[in-house]
Design a protein around this motif. Structure first.
Motif, short mmCIF file in Angstrom:
data_model
loop_
_atom_site.label_atom_id
_atom_site.label_comp_id
_atom_site.label_asym_id
_atom_site.label_seq_id
_atom_site.Cartn_x
_atom_site.Cartn_y
_atom_site.Cartn_z
N GLU A 63 76.62 -25.45 -34.86
CA GLU A 63 77.28 -24.23 -34.39
C GLU A 63 76.35 -23.04 -34.33
N HIS A 64 75.18 -23.14 -34.99
CA HIS A 64 74.26 -21.99 -35.00
C HIS A 64 73.63 -21.83 -33.62
N PRO A 65 73.79 -20.67 -32.98
CA PRO A 65 73.26 -20.50 -31.62
C PRO A 65 71.74 -20.49 -31.60
N VAL A 66 71.17 -21.26 -30.69
CA VAL A 66 69.71 -21.30 -30.51
C VAL A 66 69.42 -21.08 -29.04
N PRO A 67 68.73 -20.01 -28.68
CA PRO A 67 68.44 -19.74 -27.26
C PRO A 67 67.51 -20.81 -26.68
N THR A 68 67.69 -21.13 -25.41
CA THR A 68 66.86 -22.12 -24.73
C THR A 68 66.33 -21.53 -23.42
N PRO A 69 65.42 -20.56 -23.50
CA PRO A 69 64.93 -19.90 -22.28
C PRO A 69 64.16 -20.83 -21.35
N THR A 70 63.45 -21.81 -21.91
CA THR A 70 62.68 -22.72 -21.06
C THR A 70 63.60 -23.59 -20.23
N ALA A 71 64.65 -24.13 -20.87
CA ALA A 71 65.61 -24.95 -20.13
C ALA A 71 66.36 -24.11 -19.11
N SER A 72 66.68 -22.88 -19.45
CA SER A 72 67.37 -21.99 -18.51
C SER A 72 66.48 -21.67 -17.31
N ALA A 73 65.17 -21.48 -17.59
CA ALA A 73 64.24 -21.18 -16.50
C ALA A 73 64.10 -22.39 -15.56
N ARG A 121 71.89 -33.29 -16.22
CA ARG A 121 71.57 -34.09 -17.41
C ARG A 121 70.18 -33.71 -17.93
N ALA A 122 69.25 -33.50 -17.02
CA ALA A 122 67.90 -33.10 -17.43
C ALA A 122 67.92 -31.77 -18.16
N ARG A 123 68.71 -30.82 -17.63
CA ARG A 123 68.81 -29.52 -18.30
C ARG A 123 69.40 -29.66 -19.70
N ALA A 124 70.44 -30.50 -19.85
CA ALA A 124 71.09 -30.68 -21.14
C ALA A 124 70.14 -31.32 -22.15
N TYR A 125 69.43 -32.37 -21.74
CA TYR A 125 68.49 -33.02 -22.66
C TYR A 125 67.31 -32.11 -22.98
N LEU A 126 66.85 -31.38 -21.97
CA LEU A 126 65.74 -30.44 -22.19
C LEU A 126 66.16 -29.36 -23.18
N SER A 127 67.41 -28.91 -23.10
CA SER A 127 67.92 -27.90 -24.02
C SER A 127 67.90 -28.42 -25.46
N GLU A 128 68.29 -29.68 -25.67
CA GLU A 128 68.26 -30.25 -27.01
C GLU A 128 66.83 -30.32 -27.55
N TRP A 129 65.91 -30.69 -26.70
CA TRP A 129 64.50 -30.75 -27.10
C TRP A 129 63.99 -29.35 -27.44
N GLU A 130 64.38 -28.37 -26.66
CA GLU A 130 63.95 -27.00 -26.92
C GLU A 130 64.56 -26.46 -28.20
N ARG A 131 65.84 -26.78 -28.47
CA ARG A 131 66.47 -26.31 -29.70
C ARG A 131 65.73 -26.82 -30.93
N HIS A 152 65.10 -39.30 -22.97
CA HIS A 152 65.91 -39.22 -21.75
C HIS A 152 65.26 -38.30 -20.72
N VAL A 153 64.71 -37.19 -21.19
CA VAL A 153 64.04 -36.26 -20.25
C VAL A 153 62.85 -36.95 -19.60
N ASP A 154 62.12 -37.73 -20.37
CA ASP A 154 60.95 -38.41 -19.83
C ASP A 154 61.35 -39.37 -18.71
N GLN A 155 62.45 -40.09 -18.91
CA GLN A 155 62.92 -41.02 -17.89
C GLN A 155 63.40 -40.28 -16.64
N LEU A 156 64.12 -39.17 -16.85
CA LEU A 156 64.61 -38.39 -15.71
C LEU A 156 63.46 -37.78 -14.92
N ALA A 157 62.42 -37.34 -15.64
CA ALA A 157 61.27 -36.76 -14.96
C ALA A 157 60.60 -37.80 -14.05
#
Length: 300
Positions: A155-165, A195-205, A234-239
């Motif tokens: 629940e703790h908010p963690v910004p993901t500017p790289t995934a957003s960019a 899906r790539a954005r979601a997985y990338l966000s988890e990696w960034e968090r 997952h991100v690696d496969q999507l890339a």
């Protein structure tokens, strides 16, 4: 200003009043303490500090709803009041945490231990509470199990500017520019990009949490760490599957986060993850390089 505290021990009104007076830097005569369900006619409604006391059950004996007028110059935070009130009354005090989870609470003890707890309440008409778990051992509640509380981390908010960019850059491909026409993304490709954005966000968090010293608690379960590594898989496969120029944008974002991950970790051949999760070490050796690294500051 209002405060909400829960007491483990039942305290007499006089002790509550004197403790609140000491914590708020007022005289005892300026504090009115009364049973919330009792007679209200004789209360001093003009008192700068009003405290309603309600009975509870289970691990909690009483709840305190405290109202402090603006005329009181010393108005500490709820955390500070809980800590000083705990010391003044020699009892364990609980107060709500910031997360929007009903069970998320902080606990303070007279010896200044502060830890997170999971507090469960019954649906009965009379309030009854159970401290299901705590992140630190509590001597006064030795029967309460000590575990990490994953819901607090989630629940703790963690910004993901790289995934957003990355998402913004892909979206700009679909907008007509001055020199080139817009790229229309097929529906299935839009789904893959999401899906790539979601997985990338988890990696960034994960990288942001490591960089912050594992906020908010300083702890992070090994299974959640591995879940973030799986997101990197997952991100690696999507890339590899996404077409250009989307794949290139995803690789750029990955390169940035991977660099940060390498800085915050050290190679150990996967030994720490194997030990923490019970995963066979040979299994980890067959996985990608990010499985072969451990945090420099272990959070579990």
């Amino acid at each position: 200003m209002a405060y909400s505290l829960l007491e483990i021990d039942r305290l007499p009104p006089a002790l509550i009043a004197s403790a609140l007076a000491a914590c708020l830097h007022v005289s005892s005569s300026e504090v009115d303490v009364a049973d919330a369900d009792g007679a209200q006619d004789e209360r001093n409604w003009d008192a700068p500090v009003l405290c309603d006391v309600s009975d509870a059950g289970g691990h909690v004996s009483q709840s305190l709803d405290i109202y402090v007028q603006d005329s009181v110059r010393h108005r500490p935070s709820e955390a500070e009041l809980a800590l000083t009130f705990s010391a003044a009354t020699n009892t364990v005090i609980l107060y709500p945490a910031e997360e929007q989870i009903p069970s998320a609470y902080w606990l303070a003890t007279p010896d200044r231990l502060v830890t997170r707890v999971r507090l469960l309440s019954s649906d009965d008409e009379a309030a009854s509470y159970s401290i299901d778990a705590a992140e630190a051992y509590i001597p006064q509640l030795s029967q309460v199990r000590t575990i990490q509380l994953p819901e607090i981390i989630r629940e703790h908010p963690v910004p993901t500017p790289t995934a957003s960019a990355f998402a913004a850059a892909v979206n700009s491909l679909a907008q007509p520019g001055e020199e080139s026409a817009a790229v229309r993304l097929p529906a299935d490709l839009e789904s893959a990009v999401e899906r790539a954005r979601a997985y990338l966000s988890e990696w960034e968090r994960l990288t942001r949490r490591m960089a912050s010293g594992w906020q908010p608690t300083g702890r992070y379960p090994a299974d959640m760490y591995c879940a973030a590594l799986q997101s990197r898989d997952h991100v690696d496969q999507l890339a590899a599957d996404l077409p250009e120029p989307v794949s290139g944008l995803l690789r750029e974002a990955l390169d940035q986060l991977d660099s940060e991950f390498r800085t915050l970790t050290q190679g150990d051949g996967g030994h720490e993850i194997a030990e923490a999760t019970g995963t066979p070490h040979l299994d980890l050796l067959e996985r990608s390089w990010w499985w072969q690294r451990r945090p420099k500051e272990l959070p579990w």
